[in-house]
Write a protein that holds these residues in place. Structure first.
Motif, PDB file in Angstrom:
ATOM      1  N   PHE A  67     -11.716   1.924   0.033  1.00 15.94           N
ATOM      2  CA  PHE A  67     -12.468   2.013  -1.221  1.00 15.94           C
ATOM      3  C   PHE A  67     -12.897   0.624  -1.679  1.00 15.94           C
ATOM      4  O   PHE A  67     -12.189  -0.359  -1.458  1.00 15.94           O
ATOM      5  CB  PHE A  67     -11.616   2.628  -2.342  1.00 15.94           C
ATOM      6  CG  PHE A  67     -11.372   4.097  -2.194  1.00 15.94           C
ATOM      7  CD1 PHE A  67     -12.407   5.016  -2.332  1.00 15.94           C
ATOM      8  CD2 PHE A  67     -10.096   4.571  -1.943  1.00 15.94           C
ATOM      9  CE1 PHE A  67     -12.171   6.374  -2.208  1.00 15.94           C
ATOM     10  CE2 PHE A  67      -9.848   5.929  -1.823  1.00 15.94           C
ATOM     11  CZ  PHE A  67     -10.888   6.841  -1.953  1.00 15.94           C
ATOM     12  N   SER A 107      -3.830  -0.545  -1.797  1.00 17.28           N
ATOM     13  CA  SER A 107      -4.091   0.887  -1.616  1.00 17.28           C
ATOM     14  C   SER A 107      -5.580   1.143  -1.456  1.00 17.28           C
ATOM     15  O   SER A 107      -5.996   1.938  -0.604  1.00 17.28           O
ATOM     16  CB  SER A 107      -3.532   1.682  -2.803  1.00 17.28           C
ATOM     17  OG  SER A 107      -2.122   1.558  -2.856  1.00 17.28           O
ATOM     18  N   HIS A 153      -6.491  -0.046   2.009  1.00 19.39           N
ATOM     19  CA  HIS A 153      -5.963   0.848   3.042  1.00 19.39           C
ATOM     20  C   HIS A 153      -6.878   2.059   3.245  1.00 19.39           C
ATOM     21  O   HIS A 153      -7.090   2.502   4.382  1.00 19.39           O
ATOM     22  CB  HIS A 153      -4.549   1.314   2.684  1.00 19.39           C
ATOM     23  CG  HIS A 153      -3.949   2.229   3.694  1.00 19.39           C
ATOM     24  ND1 HIS A 153      -3.358   1.781   4.848  1.00 19.39           N
ATOM     25  CD2 HIS A 153      -3.871   3.587   3.743  1.00 19.39           C
ATOM     26  CE1 HIS A 153      -2.942   2.810   5.564  1.00 19.39           C
ATOM     27  NE2 HIS A 153      -3.241   3.925   4.908  1.00 19.39           N
ATOM     28  N   TYR A 154      -7.409   2.593   2.147  1.00 18.63           N
ATOM     29  CA  TYR A 154      -8.249   3.786   2.226  1.00 18.63           C
ATOM     30  C   TYR A 154      -9.747   3.473   2.265  1.00 18.63           C
ATOM     31  O   TYR A 154     -10.571   4.380   2.244  1.00 18.63           O
ATOM     32  CB  TYR A 154      -7.917   4.753   1.088  1.00 18.63           C
ATOM     33  CG  TYR A 154      -6.558   5.390   1.285  1.00 18.63           C
ATOM     34  CD1 TYR A 154      -6.377   6.425   2.205  1.00 18.63           C
ATOM     35  CD2 TYR A 154      -5.449   4.939   0.578  1.00 18.63           C
ATOM     36  CE1 TYR A 154      -5.134   7.002   2.413  1.00 18.63           C
ATOM     37  CE2 TYR A 154      -4.196   5.517   0.779  1.00 18.63           C
ATOM     38  CZ  TYR A 154      -4.053   6.540   1.701  1.00 18.63           C
ATOM     39  OH  TYR A 154      -2.824   7.106   1.907  1.00 18.63           O
ATOM     40  N   PRO A 197       1.403   6.132   2.781  1.00 15.16           N
ATOM     41  CA  PRO A 197       1.109   6.054   4.217  1.00 15.16           C
ATOM     42  C   PRO A 197       2.374   6.004   5.078  1.00 15.16           C
ATOM     43  O   PRO A 197       2.348   6.437   6.233  1.00 15.16           O
ATOM     44  CB  PRO A 197       0.305   4.753   4.361  1.00 15.16           C
ATOM     45  CG  PRO A 197      -0.284   4.521   3.020  1.00 15.16           C
ATOM     46  CD  PRO A 197       0.713   5.074   2.034  1.00 15.16           C
ATOM     47  N   ASP A 215      -5.840   8.304  -1.796  1.00 15.82           N
ATOM     48  CA  ASP A 215      -7.288   8.538  -1.742  1.00 15.82           C
ATOM     49  C   ASP A 215      -7.693   9.847  -2.397  1.00 15.82           C
ATOM     50  O   ASP A 215      -8.826  10.002  -2.844  1.00 15.82           O
ATOM     51  CB  ASP A 215      -7.807   8.465  -0.298  1.00 15.82           C
ATOM     52  CG  ASP A 215      -7.171   9.481   0.623  1.00 15.82           C
ATOM     53  OD1 ASP A 215      -5.948   9.700   0.538  1.00 15.82           O
ATOM     54  OD2 ASP A 215      -7.898  10.065   1.449  1.00 15.82           O
ATOM     55  N   GLU A 216      -6.760  10.785  -2.499  1.00 18.80           N
ATOM     56  CA  GLU A 216      -7.050  12.078  -3.128  1.00 18.80           C
ATOM     57  C   GLU A 216      -6.942  12.032  -4.650  1.00 18.80           C
ATOM     58  O   GLU A 216      -7.474  12.912  -5.321  1.00 18.80           O
ATOM     59  CB  GLU A 216      -6.119  13.158  -2.567  1.00 18.80           C
ATOM     60  CG  GLU A 216      -6.361  13.426  -1.089  1.00 18.80           C
ATOM     61  CD  GLU A 216      -5.334  14.347  -0.475  1.00 18.80           C
ATOM     62  OE1 GLU A 216      -5.749  15.299   0.217  1.00 18.80           O
ATOM     63  OE2 GLU A 216      -4.117  14.132  -0.674  1.00 18.80           O
ATOM     64  N   TRP A 244      -7.471   8.876  -6.385  1.00 22.18           N
ATOM     65  CA  TRP A 244      -8.130   7.672  -6.875  1.00 22.18           C
ATOM     66  C   TRP A 244      -9.329   7.970  -7.767  1.00 22.18           C
ATOM     67  O   TRP A 244      -9.508   7.343  -8.805  1.00 22.18           O
ATOM     68  CB  TRP A 244      -8.526   6.744  -5.740  1.00 22.18           C
ATOM     69  CG  TRP A 244      -9.361   5.600  -6.223  1.00 22.18           C
ATOM     70  CD1 TRP A 244     -10.630   5.279  -5.835  1.00 22.18           C
ATOM     71  CD2 TRP A 244      -9.001   4.638  -7.227  1.00 22.18           C
ATOM     72  NE1 TRP A 244     -11.079   4.174  -6.526  1.00 22.18           N
ATOM     73  CE2 TRP A 244     -10.095   3.770  -7.393  1.00 22.18           C
ATOM     74  CE3 TRP A 244      -7.863   4.428  -8.006  1.00 22.18           C
ATOM     75  CZ2 TRP A 244     -10.098   2.709  -8.284  1.00 22.18           C
ATOM     76  CZ3 TRP A 244      -7.857   3.375  -8.906  1.00 22.18           C
ATOM     77  CH2 TRP A 244      -8.954   2.528  -9.041  1.00 22.18           C
ATOM     78  N   THR A 250      -2.349  12.204  -1.311  1.00 22.15           N
ATOM     79  CA  THR A 250      -2.327  10.794  -0.950  1.00 22.15           C
ATOM     80  C   THR A 250      -3.150  10.021  -1.983  1.00 22.15           C
ATOM     81  O   THR A 250      -3.881  10.615  -2.791  1.00 22.15           O
ATOM     82  CB  THR A 250      -2.897  10.587   0.473  1.00 22.15           C
ATOM     83  OG1 THR A 250      -4.188  11.180   0.534  1.00 22.15           O
ATOM     84  CG2 THR A 250      -1.982  11.204   1.526  1.00 22.15           C
ATOM     85  N   ASN A 268       0.809  -1.223   0.000  1.00 22.49           N
ATOM     86  CA  ASN A 268       0.000   0.000   0.000  1.00 22.49           C
ATOM     87  C   ASN A 268       0.843   1.275   0.000  1.00 22.49           C
ATOM     88  O   ASN A 268       0.323   2.356   0.207  1.00 22.49           O
ATOM     89  CB  ASN A 268      -0.969   0.014   1.191  1.00 22.49           C
ATOM     90  CG  ASN A 268      -0.269   0.177   2.521  1.00 22.49           C
ATOM     91  OD1 ASN A 268       0.949   0.292   2.590  1.00 22.49           O
ATOM     92  ND2 ASN A 268      -1.037   0.172   3.593  1.00 22.49           N
TER      93      ASN A 268
END
Length: 185
Positions: free
Chosen positions: A106, A100, A103-104, A43, A70-71, A73, A68, A17
């Protein structure tokens, strides 16, 4: 015609991740239409394993002000939506994407993916090496190896050459010929 996206990740550590760079090359109707590249703050930031830095040259300083995973994706997912995903050594890249996303928190998209190594082995039998750099040299493609956008684009170019050699012109043909090599994310 063939539509797919080629994807590549670079990581900061051995953790799946720990993506620090993601590249996606979009192919529509057998033509490369766009390549996007994102530096990503992993992370593990600010920790990067020295071996990983030696491979790709990306340092904590390079990603200090980067988003990151998540920003980025949502933007990346739009490029990939509904496409076949291809990666060179897809087990690694699919693992980074899966880890990944996990981890977030999704949901994983329903994506079929294919390894361009297996595609290359089917297209050019008995080569001494099937690494991305070796295949690029064979086809006289110059690139900045171990940078995600460049690697994704070369993966796309090699895949297109392989499809041409195998006379595959539609995604249905790829699904039929490569069915034993297709995996689901």
């Amino acid at each position: 015609m063939i539509d797919f996206c080629a994807i590549d990740f670079e990581t900061a550590t051995h953790e799946r991740n720990s993506a620090c760079e993601m590249g996606i090359c979009v192919v529509e109707n057998g033509v490369i239409v766009k390549t996007e590249n994102w530096l990503i703050k992993p992370p593990s930031y600010p920790y990067f394993h020295p071996r990983n830095i030696d491979i790709h040259g990306i340092t904590p300083r390079d990603v200090k002000d980067s988003p990151t995973f998540d920003e980025v994706w949502q933007e990346a997912e739009k490029l990939m939506y509904g496409n076949l995903m291809i990666a060179h050594n897809a087990v690694f890249d699919a693992g980074v994407l899966r880890s990944s996303l996990d981890h977030y928190g999704f949901f994983k998209p329903k994506l079929n993916y294919l390894c361009s190594i297996s595609l290359a082995k089917k297209s050019w039998k008995d080569l001494p090496k099937y690494g991305l750099k070796s295949l690029a040299e064979l086809h006289q493609i110059k690139f900045n190896h171990h940078r995600a956008g460049a690697d994704a684009e070369v993966c796309a170019k090699i895949s297109l050459l392989a499809f041409e050699r195998l006379m595959l012109t539609r995604n249905e043909d790829v699904n039929s010929v490569m069915k034993n090599n297709l995996k689901v994310l």
